[in-house]
Design a protein around this motif. Structure first.
Motif, PDB file in Angstrom:
ATOM      1  N   UNK A  43       0.791  -1.235   0.000  1.00 49.17           N
ATOM      2  CA  UNK A  43       0.000   0.000   0.000  1.00 49.17           C
ATOM      3  C   UNK A  43       0.822   1.284   0.000  1.00 49.17           C
ATOM      4  N   UNK A  44       2.144   1.202   0.085  1.00 48.84           N
ATOM      5  CA  UNK A  44       2.959   2.412   0.062  1.00 48.84           C
ATOM      6  C   UNK A  44       4.069   2.289  -0.966  1.00 48.84           C
ATOM      7  N   UNK A  45       4.527   3.445  -1.412  1.00 51.28           N
ATOM      8  CA  UNK A  45       5.673   3.498  -2.321  1.00 51.28           C
ATOM      9  C   UNK A  45       6.962   3.492  -1.500  1.00 51.28           C
ATOM     10  N   UNK A  46       8.070   3.489  -2.191  1.00 52.13           N
ATOM     11  CA  UNK A  46       9.365   3.433  -1.513  1.00 52.13           C
ATOM     12  C   UNK A  46       9.585   4.636  -0.603  1.00 52.13           C
ATOM     13  N   UNK A  47       8.970   5.783  -0.932  1.00 50.69           N
ATOM     14  CA  UNK A  47       9.157   6.981  -0.109  1.00 50.69           C
ATOM     15  C   UNK A  47       8.128   7.089   1.009  1.00 50.69           C
ATOM     16  N   UNK A  48       7.279   6.065   1.164  1.00 50.09           N
ATOM     17  CA  UNK A  48       6.301   6.058   2.243  1.00 50.09           C
ATOM     18  C   UNK A  48       4.961   6.658   1.889  1.00 50.09           C
ATOM     19  N   UNK A  91       7.019   5.737   6.404  1.00 51.32           N
ATOM     20  CA  UNK A  91       5.596   5.903   6.121  1.00 51.32           C
ATOM     21  C   UNK A  91       5.046   7.152   6.801  1.00 51.32           C
ATOM     22  N   UNK A  92       5.448   7.414   8.071  1.00 46.45           N
ATOM     23  CA  UNK A  92       4.967   8.629   8.727  1.00 46.45           C
ATOM     24  C   UNK A  92       5.373   9.864   7.926  1.00 46.45           C
ATOM     25  N   UNK A  93       6.610   9.899   7.499  1.00 42.99           N
ATOM     26  CA  UNK A  93       7.071  11.027   6.691  1.00 42.99           C
ATOM     27  C   UNK A  93       6.302  11.114   5.372  1.00 42.99           C
ATOM     28  N   UNK A  94       6.057   9.944   4.745  1.00 44.33           N
ATOM     29  CA  UNK A  94       5.345   9.938   3.472  1.00 44.33           C
ATOM     30  C   UNK A  94       3.916  10.420   3.598  1.00 44.33           C
ATOM     31  N   UNK A  95       3.201   9.947   4.615  1.00 47.23           N
ATOM     32  CA  UNK A  95       1.816  10.379   4.832  1.00 47.23           C
ATOM     33  C   UNK A  95       1.777  11.873   5.147  1.00 47.23           C
ATOM     34  N   UNK A  96       2.684  12.330   5.996  1.00 46.81           N
ATOM     35  CA  UNK A  96       2.700  13.739   6.388  1.00 46.81           C
ATOM     36  C   UNK A  96       2.935  14.632   5.169  1.00 46.81           C
ATOM     37  N   UNK A  97       3.874  14.258   4.318  1.00 53.42           N
ATOM     38  CA  UNK A  97       4.101  15.028   3.089  1.00 53.42           C
ATOM     39  C   UNK A  97       2.882  14.971   2.180  1.00 53.42           C
TER      40      UNK A  97
END
Length: 630
Positions: A43-48, A91-97
């Motif tokens: 469900x996520x890409x490499x960058x989260x 993932x936290x960083x990816x979702x936040x962005x």
């Protein structure tokens, strides 16, 4: 850094048959180590970032993506793999962005929403403190986010320090949201179609209806007008969830201002309750007056005694705030406000079909919607106080067919059994076990958890849940898909190893009697192959069994007194043999295949809570970075 050789130490060498609960625990660790990564890969890409829509309007849903992955750092803190923890950070960083790009997250925090939803999404961030308190970014974020609510941040003036008042039910990194728009609620309308009317005077709508057509544009306009005139300004009990944000910042820094804020804000709600004749009002105007924008009524506020969930939306934040204040001070009198509301509702009880029920909602015509008193609120209080009066609050009106056995169903909000999102629905059953009334609970719960985890894995692997091919635009409810499909079911691991109920889902911190560190790997959590079971709690002691399921390798585990190191050990016994121990930590060496039955004495709340580990002091980490002004 603590020299482990100077800690109190004991060595366990007794070989015994490995109990079933220990094998089940280790099986869950093994399964989730792999399932967490597979779920993240799907469900996520490499960058989260999440494989999802290219746009998402409105304020609702900024919490939901965090919820699907928030248990990953907690799992690591319990003993899960480092790979899971590192992925959770990405993932936290990816979702936040991603949600910043959508327009709802600002400065890494939700721009504006209520504290039921802030509480849910913040859990992900709170658990980083238990996983690794030495990360400078987390320490600085904790200070900055707390600054949104204590008056320090000039862009987010959510707090009136003179009146000890959060200025709106909808708040965040952009400050109070005094004017809500049709776009703000746009993605939530079809969900709210299935809820009772938020107001009793919506044209053409029965005030006692169980559904309201938010999807109807005319009704929607009427609701928005009433929200903005009656509910968008002033304080609500739901805002007490912000006490966890302050307690989290205190655990990193030890800064007295955060503790003072929690005590002052809880005290303001205690005063308002006294001023209202012993009932906590659910809406306070900007002047501090009860019912200022609601014709003087103490009921009818946002997430209040009537809409949308009723008493649940007050009792949870009251318990969260009382427990946080008790954690910060050791003073159990801070539990008196939630106690008073449980007692008030109990005094209004009546009998229906042989069951004692209490009111859940208050309308203009009075109390309605009578239901069994849920044991979880008394359990949260008792977990901290160890007072019989709180045990009695959990036990009174006990509804056996709901709480006598493990419930693996995890129903949605408002279910009579108390289960809810987050796969955390057996708080009452844990209480019954820890009080000696449900001896086979550990095996029953862990088996139920394994079944749920297996079902979750099958669900997220199903072709219809392939994020690359599914129709993300089919309905707004797809915003919940990650939390509905996550395999990270931790209830059994958290309750049984730590010795406490799992955290309150809407923003409570994880309070329990113990936590653990792997002495050789110098990381949080149980070492590989080690299982733990807390099966008795008392005011000054606890019973803990440690099992090394590895028949070939010895393991060394550091036991900490309290998840936040708030307690200190005061002697104990190993397999009946007394030993001396004092301080926050105890080092136990488990021989291959060994079992240790421990009775541990302790002085509770002897320390201020913090995120220290045996190897690092949270408060002595890097100083915050100071940016330019102007």
């Amino acid at each position: 850094m603590t020299d482990l050789s100077k800690l109190p130490q004991i060595i366990a060498t007794r070989i015994a048959t490995i109990p079933k609960w220990a094998l089940l625990q280790r099986q869950i660790f093994s399964v989730l180590d792999r399932a967490a990564i597979e779920f993240a890969d799907r469900y996520t890409r490499a960058d989260g970032t999440l494989i999802w829509r290219d746009r998402w309007p409105g304020m609702d849903g900024s919490d939901d993506p965090y919820e699907g992955f928030m248990n990953m750092p907690l799992f690591y803190a319990l003993g899960g793999s480092e790979e899971v923890y590192l992925r959770s950070r990405t993932i936290w960083d990816g979702i936040t962005w991603q949600w910043t790009e959508y327009g709802q997250v600002h400065r890494e925090y939700d721009a504006y929403y209520d504290w039921m939803h802030h509480g849910e999404s913040n859990l992900f961030f709170y658990f980083f403190g238990l996983a690794d308190p030495g990360v400078p970014k987390d320490r600085q974020r904790a200070r900055r986010f707390a600054g949104f609510y204590n008056g320090e941040d000039k862009e987010a003036l959510n707090y009136d320090a003179d009146k000890h008042l959060i200025r709106s039910p909808i708040s965040g990194s952009r400050g109070p949201r005094f004017e809500q728009t049709g776009e703000d609620w746009s993605t939530h309308r079809e969900i709210l179609d299935n809820y009772l009317p938020p107001f009793e005077d919506i044209p053409g709508i029965d005030r006692y209806a169980t559904a309201t057509p938010w999807s109807n544009d005319a009704t929607y306009a009427d609701i928005l007008e009433r929200i903005n005139s009656r509910q968008s300004r002033g304080d609500v009990p739901l805002n007490l969830g912000a006490t966890s944000l302050m307690t989290h910042a205190f655990a990193y820094t030890g800064d007295e201002k955060y503790r003072a804020w929690v005590i002052d804000y809880l005290g303001a709600w205690t005063e308002r309750t006294a001023r209202n004749g012993g009932i906590t009002p659910d809406n306070i105007g900007l002047s501090g007056d009860i019912g200022e924008y609601n014709d003087g009524k103490w009921w009818g506020g946002y997430y209040g005694w009537r809409w949308p969930h009723g008493s649940f939306s007050l009792l949870e934040p009251l318990c969260i705030a009382g427990v946080n204040a008790a954690l910060l001070t050791g003073d159990m009198a801070h539990l008196d406000l939630p106690r008073s509301q449980l007692d008030m509702l109990w005094d209004l009880r009546r009998e229906e079909n042989g069951i004692q029920v209490v009111p859940n909602r208050h309308y203009d015509a009075g109390w309605r919607d009578f239901r069994p008193m849920h044991p979880m609120y008394g359990t949260y209080l008792w977990n901290v106080s160890m007072a019989e009066e709180d045990a009695e609050r959990a036990e009174r009106g006990w509804t056996g067919h709901l709480f006598d056995e493990v419930n693996p169903a995890y129903h949605g909000y408002g279910a009579s059994n108390g289960g809810h999102m987050g796969f955390n629905g057996n708080t009452a059953q844990w209480f019954k076990f820890i009080r000696g009334g449900y001896p086979n609970y550990p095996e029953a719960l862990l088996e139920a958890n394994l079944t749920t985890i297996s079902n979750q894995i099958a669900n997220f692997r199903a072709p219809e849940n392939d994020p690359e091919t599914m129709d993300h635009f089919r309905e707004s409810m797809t915003i919940h898909m990650w939390q509905q499909l996550t395999p990270m079911v931790l209830e059994g691991l958290a309750q049984l190893t730590l010795g406490g109920p799992m955290h309150v889902y809407h923003g409570g911190l994880q309070l329990a009697r113990f936590r653990y560190f792997d002495a050789d790997a110098q990381r949080p959590g149980l070492p590989p192959g080690v299982a733990a079971l807390v099966d008795r709690l008392a005011d000054a002691s606890a019973a803990l069994t440690l099992v090394n399921t590895d028949a070939l390798a010895a393991r060394r585990v550091v036991i900490q007194a309290g998840v936040f190191g708030e307690h200190v050990f005061d002697g104990g016994s190993l397999d009946g043999e007394r030993f001396d121990a004092a301080g926050r930590w105890l080092l136990v060496t488990l021989a291959p295949g060994a079992t240790a039955q421990l009775e541990l004495g302790m002085c509770r709340f002897a320390n201020a809570p913090n995120y220290d580990t045996p190897w690092q002091s949270a408060a002595s980490g890097p100083a915050p970075l100071i940016g330019r002004e102007g």
